[in-house]
Design a protein around this motif. Structure first.
Motif, PDB file in Angstrom:
ATOM      1  N   GLU A  11      -8.404  17.742 -38.465  1.00  0.00           N
ATOM      2  CA  GLU A  11      -8.119  19.219 -38.662  1.00  0.00           C
ATOM      3  C   GLU A  11      -7.158  19.520 -39.881  1.00  0.00           C
ATOM      4  O   GLU A  11      -6.897  20.783 -39.971  1.00  0.00           O
ATOM      5  CB  GLU A  11      -7.745  19.627 -37.227  1.00  0.00           C
ATOM      6  N   GLY A  12      -6.621  18.445 -40.415  1.00  0.00           N
ATOM      7  CA  GLY A  12      -5.553  18.784 -41.566  1.00  0.00           C
ATOM      8  C   GLY A  12      -4.121  18.703 -41.114  1.00  0.00           C
ATOM      9  O   GLY A  12      -3.362  18.824 -41.822  1.00  0.00           O
ATOM     10  N   VAL A  36      -6.816   9.707 -46.188  1.00  0.00           N
ATOM     11  CA  VAL A  36      -7.197  10.155 -47.598  1.00  0.00           C
ATOM     12  C   VAL A  36      -8.091  11.344 -47.696  1.00  0.00           C
ATOM     13  O   VAL A  36      -8.005  12.315 -48.237  1.00  0.00           O
ATOM     14  CB  VAL A  36      -7.896   8.852 -48.245  1.00  0.00           C
ATOM     15  N   LYS A  37      -9.195  11.216 -46.784  1.00  0.00           N
ATOM     16  CA  LYS A  37     -10.223  12.375 -46.743  1.00  0.00           C
ATOM     17  C   LYS A  37      -9.527  13.658 -46.410  1.00  0.00           C
ATOM     18  O   LYS A  37      -9.993  14.730 -46.853  1.00  0.00           O
ATOM     19  CB  LYS A  37     -11.274  11.887 -45.630  1.00  0.00           C
ATOM     20  N   ASP A  43      -7.166  10.643 -53.483  1.00  0.00           N
ATOM     21  CA  ASP A  43      -8.344   9.748 -53.581  1.00  0.00           C
ATOM     22  C   ASP A  43      -7.906   8.343 -53.270  1.00  0.00           C
ATOM     23  O   ASP A  43      -6.879   8.280 -53.307  1.00  0.00           O
ATOM     24  CB  ASP A  43      -9.381   9.778 -54.542  1.00  0.00           C
ATOM     25  N   GLU A  44      -8.646   7.288 -53.082  1.00  0.00           N
ATOM     26  CA  GLU A  44      -8.322   5.966 -53.011  1.00  0.00           C
ATOM     27  C   GLU A  44      -7.342   5.369 -54.107  1.00  0.00           C
ATOM     28  O   GLU A  44      -6.554   4.937 -53.918  1.00  0.00           O
ATOM     29  CB  GLU A  44      -9.688   5.174 -52.788  1.00  0.00           C
ATOM     30  N   ALA A  45      -7.741   5.988 -55.348  1.00  0.00           N
ATOM     31  CA  ALA A  45      -7.393   5.408 -56.556  1.00  0.00           C
ATOM     32  C   ALA A  45      -5.938   6.038 -56.710  1.00  0.00           C
ATOM     33  O   ALA A  45      -4.917   5.387 -57.185  1.00  0.00           O
ATOM     34  CB  ALA A  45      -8.116   6.036 -57.828  1.00  0.00           C
ATOM     35  N   SER A  46      -5.608   7.211 -55.923  1.00  0.00           N
ATOM     36  CA  SER A  46      -4.038   7.849 -56.069  1.00  0.00           C
ATOM     37  C   SER A  46      -3.309   7.118 -54.780  1.00  0.00           C
ATOM     38  O   SER A  46      -2.089   7.707 -54.924  1.00  0.00           O
ATOM     39  CB  SER A  46      -4.165   9.107 -56.379  1.00  0.00           C
TER      40      SER A  46
END
Length: 338
Positions: A11-12, A36-37, A43-46
């Motif tokens: 739900e954020g 992450v989502k 994203d995964e890279a950050s």
């Protein structure tokens, strides 16, 4: 249970500090992926990652207090928080400023989400920092799931993949694939794809798509033998041989199952409960549950006799060059006197 925390994340509603603790790595990994989502700029890279076995915790806090670049909040994952468990300080490679961490937790950074990952069975509850973290952070207990919790998790995982599964059918899935959450997650995803993300999962679909683990077949094999079902025992045995399983390995797995039965029976007589037995024997509670519910287990004397026979079979299999399959088959065909 972790599902309630996941719901808020979806739900954020992301909190500034999380403590992920326990030995079920799949729950830890899934929680991180969900966070992450749920963070649109991440994203995964950050994701900023630290290993606390190599990096002092004050470096993590310094990163958390540094304003993010082009993002509202940064995500920091601090792995291996071994200072939260009982340990030998003389063997610690890094000295952490725990006092600074305690002060920081009182007012964490508003521009960072920090995940402290402690993938251990138990934390040292006597430590002040453990108590402070448990009070200030959202605690995700990533422990092996059993019973109703495992069923609920399977049903939620099925829902994520667009399908429905009843508690009874969920049990069939566990009997086929075992209790590893990573394995179950992969199998449910495969089922969801096959069903085009809609409909009710049936036993027939599971039996068609999900390969049965050798360990689960060995449980079925041992159970059939214990109940005197010679025809069923031989049928399961031949299925395992056709799947490439070796008689020597099967003998070892069966012996391990018998030893587990002996230990569980002994601890049950001493008044131990399922979770206590699982922890004492260092096995998954689901395996203990199956044995405790099995009414066909012979008496202790008979189990010990079976172990002796299996030891002789193991020696015979390792010292013969003939048809090894026949050696174990003869054992299965001998009458079991309970």
């Amino acid at each position: 249970m972790v599902n309630a925390i996941w719901k808020k994340i979806n739900e954020g509603k992301i909190e500034p500090v999380y403590l992920l603790t326990g030995v079920e790595q799949h729950l830890i990994d899934t929680t991180i992926k969900r966070i992450v989502k749920a963070m649109p700029d991440i994203d995964e890279a950050s994701v900023v990652r630290f290993d606390l076995d190599e990096t002092p915790v004050e470096i993590v806090l310094e990163e958390a207090d540094t304003l993010p670049f082009l993002e509202d909040r940064k995500l920091i994952v601090a792995n291996n928080a071994s200072f939260l468990k009982a340990s030998d300080k003389t063997k610690e490679k890094v000295v952490h400023n725990i006092t600074l961490l305690e002060s920081w937790l009182a007012s964490p950074s508003p521009t960072a989400v920090v995940l402290f990952v402690a993938p251990y069975e138990k934390l040292d509850g006597r430590k002040k920092i453990v108590k402070v973290l448990q009070q200030k952070a959202v605690v995700v207990e990533a422990m092996p799931l059993t019973g109703r919790d495992l069923t609920t998790w399977i049903q939620n995982e099925a829902g994520t993949n667009g399908v429905k599964i009843s508690p009874e059918t969920a049990q069939v899935l566990v009997e086929m694939a075992g209790d590893s959450l990573l394995t179950l997650s992969n199998e449910i995803a495969k089922i969801g794809m096959y069903m085009n993300g809609t409909g009710d999962v049936t036993r027939e679909i599971i039996e068609m798509l999900v390969p049965r683990l050798p360990e689960m077949d060995v449980f079925r094999l041992t159970d059939a033998y214990m109940t005197g079902n010679v025809k069923g025992t031989i049928s399961i045995y031949h299925d395992l041989l056709r799947n490439g399983e070796e008689p020597i390995m099967l003998t070892s797995l069966i012996a391990g199952q018998i030893r587990l039965m002996i230990h569980v029976s002994s601890l049950v007589k001493k008044g131990y409960q399922q979770q206590q037995i699982a922890k004492t024997l260092n096995v998954h509670p689901y395996r203990v549950k199956l044995i405790m519910e099995n009414r066909s287990i012979p008496k202790m004397e008979r189990l010990l006799l079976i172990l002796q026979k299996l030891a002789k079979i193991d020696h015979q299999l390792k010292s013969t060059s003939g048809k090894r399959e026949r050696v174990l088959e003869i054992f299965f065909m001998e009458p079991l006197r309970v």
